[in-house]
Design a protein around this motif. Structure first.
Motif, mmCIF file in Angstrom:
data_model
loop_
_atom_site.group_PDB
_atom_site.id
_atom_site.type_symbol
_atom_site.label_atom_id
_atom_site.label_comp_id
_atom_site.label_asym_id
_atom_site.label_seq_id
_atom_site.Cartn_x
_atom_site.Cartn_y
_atom_site.Cartn_z
ATOM 1 N N ALA A 86 0.838 -1.201 0.000
ATOM 2 C CA ALA A 86 0.000 0.000 0.000
ATOM 3 C C ALA A 86 0.868 1.244 0.000
ATOM 4 C CB ALA A 86 -0.923 0.009 1.213
ATOM 5 N N LEU A 87 0.621 2.122 -0.955
ATOM 6 C CA LEU A 87 1.303 3.412 -1.026
ATOM 7 C C LEU A 87 0.317 4.472 -0.558
ATOM 8 C CD1 LEU A 87 3.952 4.773 -1.879
ATOM 9 C CD2 LEU A 87 2.986 5.022 -4.179
ATOM 10 N N LEU A 88 0.577 4.991 0.638
ATOM 11 C CA LEU A 88 -0.317 5.961 1.257
ATOM 12 C C LEU A 88 0.154 7.371 0.985
ATOM 13 C CD1 LEU A 88 -0.941 4.551 4.860
ATOM 14 C CD2 LEU A 88 -2.561 4.604 2.977
ATOM 15 N N GLY A 89 -0.802 8.290 0.932
ATOM 16 C CA GLY A 89 -0.453 9.693 0.773
ATOM 17 C C GLY A 89 -1.686 10.525 0.539
ATOM 18 N N SER A 90 -1.603 11.779 0.880
ATOM 19 C CA SER A 90 -2.728 12.686 0.666
ATOM 20 C C SER A 90 -2.827 13.042 -0.811
ATOM 21 C CB SER A 90 -2.548 13.954 1.508
ATOM 22 O OG SER A 90 -1.316 14.573 1.202
ATOM 23 N N ASN A 91 -3.874 13.763 -1.195
ATOM 24 C CA ASN A 91 -4.011 14.226 -2.570
ATOM 25 C C ASN A 91 -2.801 15.050 -2.965
ATOM 26 O OD1 ASN A 91 -6.436 13.152 -3.455
ATOM 27 N ND2 ASN A 91 -7.661 14.757 -2.515
ATOM 28 N N GLY A 92 -2.251 14.776 -4.147
ATOM 29 C CA GLY A 92 -1.101 15.532 -4.623
ATOM 30 C C GLY A 92 0.234 15.033 -4.112
ATOM 31 N N ALA A 93 0.232 13.918 -3.366
ATOM 32 C CA ALA A 93 1.493 13.415 -2.808
ATOM 33 C C ALA A 93 2.376 12.779 -3.880
ATOM 34 C CB ALA A 93 1.210 12.399 -1.701
ATOM 35 N N GLY A 94 1.792 12.362 -4.996
ATOM 36 C CA GLY A 94 2.573 11.747 -6.067
ATOM 37 C C GLY A 94 2.291 10.276 -6.279
#
Length: 252
Positions: A34-42
Motif C-alpha cells: 500500500a502506497l499511502l499519501g494525501s491528494n497531490g502526494a505523487g
C-alpha cells in the motif's frame, strides 16, 4: 522473497514543481503493498511511471524483472492497471466488456474466460445487462475482473475504492485479498488508512515527494510510544451500524 517491483531514486518534476524527489521502495511477489499519501502526494505519478504511461526524470524502476524505460513492452505485458475510475464501456454488457478485453489480449476462448470471471466476481446474474445499469461496486468488480484477463503477475490499483459505499468497499477488499492469495502482486494506492491497515502486507507513506516511512503495520506501530491501556465503553462505528442494518434488511 524475490521482489516483483524495485524502485530506486525515482524523480519527476513538472516545470518547477517537484512531484517525486527520490522515491525508493520494493514489493515482494504475491504481496499487497500500500502506497499511502494525501491528494497531490505523487501516488498516481508513481503508478503512471511504473505502468510506462509516464517517463521519469531520473532513477530506475523494474517490474517483474523488466526495466521500465528500457523494456516498456515487456513491462506492459506483465501488468494490469485499474485507475480511480472504472474503465468499462457502459453501452456493452458486463460479459461483452470481458470478451472484448479477452480478444484484445488474444486469450484463448474469451467467452469461457468471461463466464468464469463473472462467476468469480459474483456478476453472473448481471452479465447480460448493460454496464450503464450497474452500481458503483459492480462496476469496480467488473473493472478488476477485466484487469485479470491474461493472468498478469502484477496489478496496479490506483485508489480502487474511491467513491464506493461501505458495502461495495468490503466487496472490493475481498477480491484484492483473493488476488494476492492466488500469487498476484498488488500495488495499491489509497488515501484511506483503514484500507491499508486491512489489506497491506507492507505500507509506505509518500509525503512531499519522498517515502518518509515504510514497513509492516507492526513495524510502523512500533515507531510510536507504547499504547496506554484505558477502559472505555466502545461505541459501534457508523460503518458497523450501516453494515449491520443492511445485513439485517437483506435477511427480511
Amino acid at each position: 522473497m524475490e521482489n516483483a517491483i524495485e524502485v530506486k531514486g525515482l524523480l519527476k518534476s513538472y516545470g518547477k514543481l517537484e512531484v517525486l524527489k527520490g522515491v525508493d521502495f520494493s514489493v515482494g511477489r504475491g504481496s499487497i503493498f500500500a502506497l499511502l499519501g494525501s491528494n497531490g502526494a505523487g501516488k498516481t505519478t508513481v503508478v503512471r511511471i511504473l505502468s510506462t504511461l509516464l517517463k521519469p526524470d531520473g532513477g530506475t524502476a523494474t517490474v517483474n524483472g523488466f526495466e521500465v524505460q528500457a523494456e516498456p513492452a515487456k513491462v506492459r505485458g506483465s501488468i494490469s492497471l485499474t485507475g480511480q475510475f472504472a474503465a468499462v464501456d457502459e453501452v456493452l454488457t458486463g460479459r461483452e466488456n470481458l470478451i472484448l478485453v479477452g480478444k484484445l489480449r488474444r486469450v484463448g476462448h474469451p467467452g469461457q474466460v468471461a463466464d468464469d470471471l463473472l462467476t468469480r466476481f459474483g456478476l453472473t446474474d448481471a452479465g447480460g445487462r448493460r454496464v450503464g445499469t450497474y452500481s458503483g461496486g459492480m462496476r469496480r468488480r467488473l473493472d478488476i475482473a477485466m484487469s485479470l484477463i491474461g493472468n498478469p503477475p502484477v496489478i496496479f490499483l490506483d485508489e480502487p475504492t474511491t467513491g464506493l459505499d461501505p458495502e461495495a468497499r468490503l466487496e472490493v477488499w475481498k477480491e484484492i485479498q483473493e488476488l494476492a492469495g492466488g500469487g498476484t502482486t498488488v500495488l495499491l494506492t489509497t488515501q484511506y488508512l483503514e484500507e491499508a491497515e486491512k489489506l497491506a502486507d507492507r505500507i509506505a507513506i509518500l509525503h512531499q515527494g519522498t517515502i518518509i516511512v515504510s514497513g509492516t503495520l507492526a513495524e510502523l506501530r512500533a515507531m510510536l510510544p507504547p499504547a496506554q491501556v484505558e477502559y472505555v465503553e466502545r461505541q459501534p462505528t457508523l460503518e458497523e451500524i450501516f453494515l449491520a442494518i443492511i445485513g439485517n434488511g437483506a435477511q427480511r
